[in-house]
Design an enzyme around this catalytic site. Structure first.
Site, PDB file in Angstrom:
ATOM      1  N   ASP A   1       0.843  -1.205   0.000  1.00 28.13           N
ATOM      2  CA  ASP A   1       0.000   0.000   0.000  1.00 28.13           C
ATOM      3  C   ASP A   1       0.875   1.250   0.000  1.00 28.13           C
ATOM      4  O   ASP A   1       0.590   2.218  -0.693  1.00 28.13           O
ATOM      5  CB  ASP A   1      -0.937   0.010   1.215  1.00 28.13           C
ATOM      6  CG  ASP A   1      -1.651   1.352   1.323  1.00 28.13           C
ATOM      7  OD1 ASP A   1      -2.423   1.679   0.409  1.00 28.13           O
ATOM      8  OD2 ASP A   1      -1.407   2.092   2.292  1.00 28.13           O
TER       9      ASP A   1
ATOM     10  N   ARG B   1       0.120   6.482  -6.716  1.00 25.75           N
ATOM     11  CA  ARG B   1      -1.196   7.092  -6.961  1.00 25.75           C
ATOM     12  C   ARG B   1      -1.139   8.597  -6.729  1.00 25.75           C
ATOM     13  O   ARG B   1      -1.754   9.382  -7.436  1.00 25.75           O
ATOM     14  CB  ARG B   1      -2.247   6.457  -6.046  1.00 25.75           C
ATOM     15  CG  ARG B   1      -2.604   5.035  -6.432  1.00 25.75           C
ATOM     16  CD  ARG B   1      -3.390   4.344  -5.332  1.00 25.75           C
ATOM     17  NE  ARG B   1      -4.580   5.076  -4.946  1.00 25.75           N
ATOM     18  CZ  ARG B   1      -5.101   5.075  -3.719  1.00 25.75           C
ATOM     19  NH1 ARG B   1      -4.551   4.354  -2.758  1.00 25.75           N
ATOM     20  NH2 ARG B   1      -6.179   5.778  -3.454  1.00 25.75           N
TER      21      ARG B   1
ATOM     22  N   SER C   1      -6.937   0.584   0.299  1.00 25.04           N
ATOM     23  CA  SER C   1      -5.739   1.129   0.939  1.00 25.04           C
ATOM     24  C   SER C   1      -5.949   1.233   2.461  1.00 25.04           C
ATOM     25  O   SER C   1      -5.135   0.761   3.260  1.00 25.04           O
ATOM     26  CB  SER C   1      -5.439   2.504   0.326  1.00 25.04           C
ATOM     27  OG  SER C   1      -4.547   3.230   1.111  1.00 25.04           O
TER      28      SER C   1
HETATM   29  N1  URA Z   1      -5.959   7.230   3.165  1.00 28.02           N
HETATM   30  C1  URA Z   1      -5.333   6.077   2.886  1.00 28.02           C
HETATM   31  O1  URA Z   1      -4.755   5.432   3.755  1.00 28.02           O
HETATM   32  N2  URA Z   1      -5.355   5.643   1.609  1.00 28.02           N
HETATM   33  C2  URA Z   1      -5.979   6.290   0.610  1.00 28.02           C
HETATM   34  O2  URA Z   1      -5.971   5.826  -0.508  1.00 28.02           O
HETATM   35  C3  URA Z   1      -6.622   7.509   0.918  1.00 28.02           C
HETATM   36  C4  URA Z   1      -6.597   7.943   2.216  1.00 28.02           C
END
Ligand code: URA
Length: 433
Positions: free
Chosen positions: A159, A166, A181
């Protein structure tokens, strides 16, 4: 990877095996960023089915450490907030729920943005340490029902890598990607049940209620499909929560709230979130019963005592909890006076956050230093009447130059109306399935 990108680009569903393999290889560094970026963009446009989102979440959760909390007795209930301005909920909620007997084994972050995260705020107590070994973490929760540790480096590393991509490829704001995520980190952190506080309004990630609800539904679905009972509340973030924005100021407000004399709104939010935590933790069978237990922890000072015990157990000096003058204070405190007259119609949350950032209360990059003492104390909130010259807020800072810029920013955050203004409700919805 080429075939997978093409498949998703053309709107076809990826299998669990394909997603699992893709995340594994990406974590190992076997898939170049440009291909993964293309995949994220394909997902952005084509979306993901429920099965795909679950597979992505599980693959990311399993890409690093998965905490085994089975040595902690009882049902461990975690809480997650999608974030906002002045959100010090965890500091009140965790001791309250722990004092009511539900184990709180929490992993928190530092946060990038207008103020620090829970960990930064807790470091307002001299000596406070969140770098706990797994053994100490488990021992503390077993002995006093509460511990908070910093996110381990290896929690959902897929992640972390994916989010960084991202962030620079305009693919953050896709519902399934956000849900997977957030939930991947929650699942890896090992709780049995999860309460989500999904914010909506000008200070929230999801400005529109419909989007907040869609995100909440997606996360609840993932949690339940992963075998963790999950509930989401949609709560308001159209103005800062409570009155304080900034690390030490927020800690002080949390302490006042634990003493039952802080922000009513913050206390109400904690009662609501906490009630769901008590039900999931099987300490109460309905909201009324749960609330009564939580009110008891405040009225009898049990939650405050729990907070002090927790701070001390993690190496912090708890003395300022009972003598707030011992906290570090900013060298300058200035009033921001209204230049207009009327009912406060809106307070642009993000702008108040930016004001805290200007004062030095937040991080612009992950290596920025935070000034824990600075921030804003709101004196007028939505629905209040202000005459010209009335104090809208107090700024706490350490530099005249920053104060000047922050003052301008804060004045710009307020909008007034000549007619009475109704406050938005604090809660919008509860999503259970
Ligand atoms: N917080 C997160 O941990 N991930 C995201 O994609 C957006 C907000």
């Amino acid at each position: 990877m080429y075939d997978l990108i093409k498949k998703k680009r053309d709107g076809k569903e990826l299998t669990k095996e394909e997603i699992t393999c893709m995340i594994k290889e990406f974590t190992k560094g076997e898939i170049p960023d440009y291909q993964m970026s293309a995949m994220m963009m394909a997902i952005y446009f084509q979306g993901m089915e429920e099965k795909e989102t679950l597979a992505l979440t599980m693959a990311m959760a399993e890409s690093g450490d998965v905490l085994d909390l089975s040595e902690i007795s009882g049902i461990k209930v975690d809480k997650h907030s999608t974030g906002g301005v002045g959100d010090k909920t965890s500091l009140v909620l965790a001791p309250m729920v722990a004092a009511a007997g539900v184990p709180v084994a929490k992993m928190s972050g530092r946060g990038l943005g207008h103020t620090g995260g829970t960990i930064d705020k807790l470091e307002s107590f001299q000596g406070f340490n969140t770098d706990l070994s797994k053994e100490t973490f488990i021992k503390n929760v077993n002995e006093m029902k509460m511990a908070i540790m910093g996110q381990t480096k290896d929690l959902a590393p897929a992640d972390k890598k994916l989010y960084a991509l991202r962030d620079v490829t305009a693919t953050v704001d896709q519902m399934s990607l956000i849900a997977s995520s957030i939930m991947s980190k929650k699942l890896a952190a090992g709780a049995d049940a999860i309460v989500l506080d999904v914010k909506t309004g000008s200070g929230a990630f999801m400005k529109e209620e419909a989007d907040a609800e869609a995100l909440a539904r997606e996360m609840v679905r993932i949690g339940n499909n992963a075998g963790r009972k999950t509930v989401a509340l949609i709560s308001d973030m159209d103005q800062p929560l409570g009155f304080a924005v900034g690390n030490i100021l927020e800690v002080k407000e949390a302490i006042d709230t634990l003493q039952g004399k802080g922000s009513k709104e913050l206390l109400e939010l904690c009662y609501m979130l906490g009630s769901h935590m008590l039900i999931l933790g099987e300490k109460a069978s309905n909201l009324k019963e749960a609330r009564e237990q939580l009110v008891h922890t405040i009225k009898e000072g049990l939650a405050l005592k729990k907070f002090a015990q927790f701070v001390e157990a993690q190496g912090g000096n708890p003395e300022p909890i009972f003598h707030q003058e011992l906290f570090l204070e900013a060298s300058i405190v200035e009033e921001v006076q209204s230049i207009e007259e009327g009912y406060v119609e809106k307070i642009h949350c993000q702008e108040v956050g930016n004001c805290s950032l200007i004062l030095g209360g937040g991080r612009e990059t992950k290596d920025s230093e935070i000034d824990l003492s600075v921030g804003i104390l709101m004196k007028k909130k939505v629905g209040d009447y202000a005459k010209k010259g009335d104090v809208l807020a107090l700024l706490h800072g350490n530099s005249m130059e920053k104060m000047k810029a922050a003052k301008e920013k804060l004045l710009g955050a307020y909008t007034f109306s000549q007619s009475k203004v109704e406050r938005r409700p604090l809660f919008h919805k509860v999503i259970t399935e």
